[in-house]
Design a protein around this motif. Sequence first.
Motif, short mmCIF file in Angstrom:
data_model
loop_
_atom_site.label_atom_id
_atom_site.label_comp_id
_atom_site.label_asym_id
_atom_site.label_seq_id
_atom_site.Cartn_x
_atom_site.Cartn_y
_atom_site.Cartn_z
N THR A 99 0.81 -1.22 0.00
CA THR A 99 0.00 0.00 0.00
C THR A 99 0.84 1.27 0.00
O THR A 99 0.29 2.37 -0.13
CB THR A 99 -0.97 0.03 1.20
N ALA A 100 2.16 1.16 0.12
CA ALA A 100 3.04 2.32 0.10
C ALA A 100 3.82 2.43 -1.21
O ALA A 100 4.63 3.34 -1.38
CB ALA A 100 4.01 2.26 1.28
N ARG A 101 3.59 1.52 -2.14
CA ARG A 101 4.32 1.56 -3.41
C ARG A 101 3.93 2.79 -4.22
O ARG A 101 2.81 3.27 -4.15
CB ARG A 101 4.04 0.28 -4.21
N GLY A 102 4.92 3.28 -4.96
CA GLY A 102 4.70 4.46 -5.80
C GLY A 102 4.76 5.77 -5.03
O GLY A 102 4.43 6.81 -5.57
N LYS A 103 5.19 5.72 -3.77
CA LYS A 103 5.23 6.92 -2.93
C LYS A 103 6.66 7.33 -2.57
O LYS A 103 6.86 8.12 -1.65
CB LYS A 103 4.40 6.69 -1.67
N GLY A 104 7.64 6.76 -3.24
CA GLY A 104 9.03 7.14 -3.01
C GLY A 104 9.75 6.43 -1.88
O GLY A 104 10.88 6.77 -1.55
N VAL A 105 9.12 5.41 -1.30
CA VAL A 105 9.73 4.70 -0.18
C VAL A 105 11.01 3.99 -0.61
O VAL A 105 12.05 4.11 0.05
CB VAL A 105 8.73 3.71 0.46
N ALA A 106 10.96 3.23 -1.68
CA ALA A 106 12.14 2.48 -2.13
C ALA A 106 13.28 3.42 -2.49
O ALA A 106 14.44 3.18 -2.13
CB ALA A 106 11.78 1.57 -3.30
N SER A 107 12.98 4.51 -3.18
CA SER A 107 14.02 5.49 -3.54
C SER A 107 14.63 6.11 -2.29
O SER A 107 15.84 6.31 -2.21
CB SER A 107 13.44 6.59 -4.43
N PHE A 108 13.78 6.44 -1.32
CA PHE A 108 14.25 7.01 -0.06
C PHE A 108 15.20 6.04 0.65
O PHE A 108 16.28 6.43 1.08
CB PHE A 108 13.03 7.34 0.82
N LEU A 109 14.79 4.78 0.76
CA LEU A 109 15.62 3.77 1.42
C LEU A 109 16.94 3.54 0.69
O LEU A 109 18.01 3.49 1.31
CB LEU A 109 14.86 2.45 1.54
N LEU A 110 16.86 3.36 -0.64
CA LEU A 110 18.08 3.08 -1.39
C LEU A 110 19.05 4.25 -1.34
O LEU A 110 20.26 4.05 -1.16
CB LEU A 110 17.76 2.69 -2.83
N ALA A 111 18.55 5.48 -1.45
CA ALA A 111 19.43 6.66 -1.37
C ALA A 111 20.06 6.75 0.03
O ALA A 111 21.24 7.06 0.17
CB ALA A 111 18.65 7.93 -1.69
N TRP A 112 19.26 6.44 1.06
CA TRP A 112 19.80 6.48 2.43
C TRP A 112 20.91 5.45 2.60
O TRP A 112 21.98 5.77 3.13
CB TRP A 112 18.68 6.25 3.45
N VAL A 113 20.67 4.23 2.16
CA VAL A 113 21.69 3.18 2.27
C VAL A 113 22.93 3.55 1.46
O VAL A 113 24.06 3.41 1.94
CB VAL A 113 21.12 1.80 1.85
N ARG A 114 22.72 4.04 0.26
CA ARG A 114 23.85 4.43 -0.60
C ARG A 114 24.75 5.42 0.12
O ARG A 114 25.97 5.32 0.07
CB ARG A 114 23.30 5.05 -1.89
N ASP A 115 24.16 6.37 0.83
CA ASP A 115 24.94 7.44 1.44
C ASP A 115 25.31 7.21 2.90
O ASP A 115 26.13 7.94 3.45
CB ASP A 115 24.18 8.77 1.31
N ASN A 116 24.72 6.20 3.53
CA ASN A 116 24.96 6.01 4.96
C ASN A 116 25.41 4.62 5.37
O ASN A 116 25.92 4.45 6.48
CB ASN A 116 23.68 6.34 5.75
N ALA A 117 25.22 3.63 4.53
CA ALA A 117 25.48 2.25 4.97
C ALA A 117 26.51 1.51 4.13
O ALA A 117 26.93 0.43 4.51
CB ALA A 117 24.17 1.46 5.01
N ILE A 118 26.90 2.06 2.99
CA ILE A 118 27.96 1.42 2.21
C ILE A 118 29.19 2.32 2.23
O ILE A 118 29.07 3.53 2.38
CB ILE A 118 27.53 1.09 0.75
N THR A 119 30.35 1.71 2.09
CA THR A 119 31.57 2.51 2.17
C THR A 119 31.99 3.08 0.82
O THR A 119 32.48 4.20 0.76
CB THR A 119 32.73 1.68 2.75
#
Length: 170
Positions: A99-119
């Motif tokens: 029910t949250a698809r198409g609302k930017g959740v996946a992009s938000f998560l992937l961008a966060w991981v890209r910038d905060n969880a990978i070296t």
Amino acid sequence: MEVVEASIGLAPLMESYAKECSESGIPRYQDVEKDPEGHLSNIIRREKDTTGLPEGYLLSKTYYCVSDNQILGAIRVRQGTNDYVENVIGHIGYETRPTARGKGVASFLLAWVRDNAITESAIVTCSVDNPASQKVIEKCGGEYLGEYNDEMEGKVRRYRVTRQASIPIA
């Protein structure tokens, strides 16, 4: 929306998230609603303990996107690498509450991981039949590496995402 690490404290939110994901056909959440604490305990254990992991599986850390007292999505970051990770499932795997698809959740998560969880960089894959995921990965700067055909997973598109350098604020 905020990103939080997996914790037992998310158990009350996990029940409805798992139920909705399971009912939509995401197998990883089958029966999780019956024991959300146990599920979260296993996820937390996968951060440090390789005991009991199936062959080829790696340690991983899981984060959740939470908003308005609901889990909207989950993302896993696998540590280390092997051929299966490099070519089929990637270092990063995610899903969004139906029910949250198409609302930017996946992009938000992937961008966060890209910038905060990978070296530096990580491989992200998606099915060639999943244009929504392809769009998310490309929106987050995914560099297309080609396709790979796996007997179990089918044909996947492979991308590399690279940590974005922090820009100092003057």
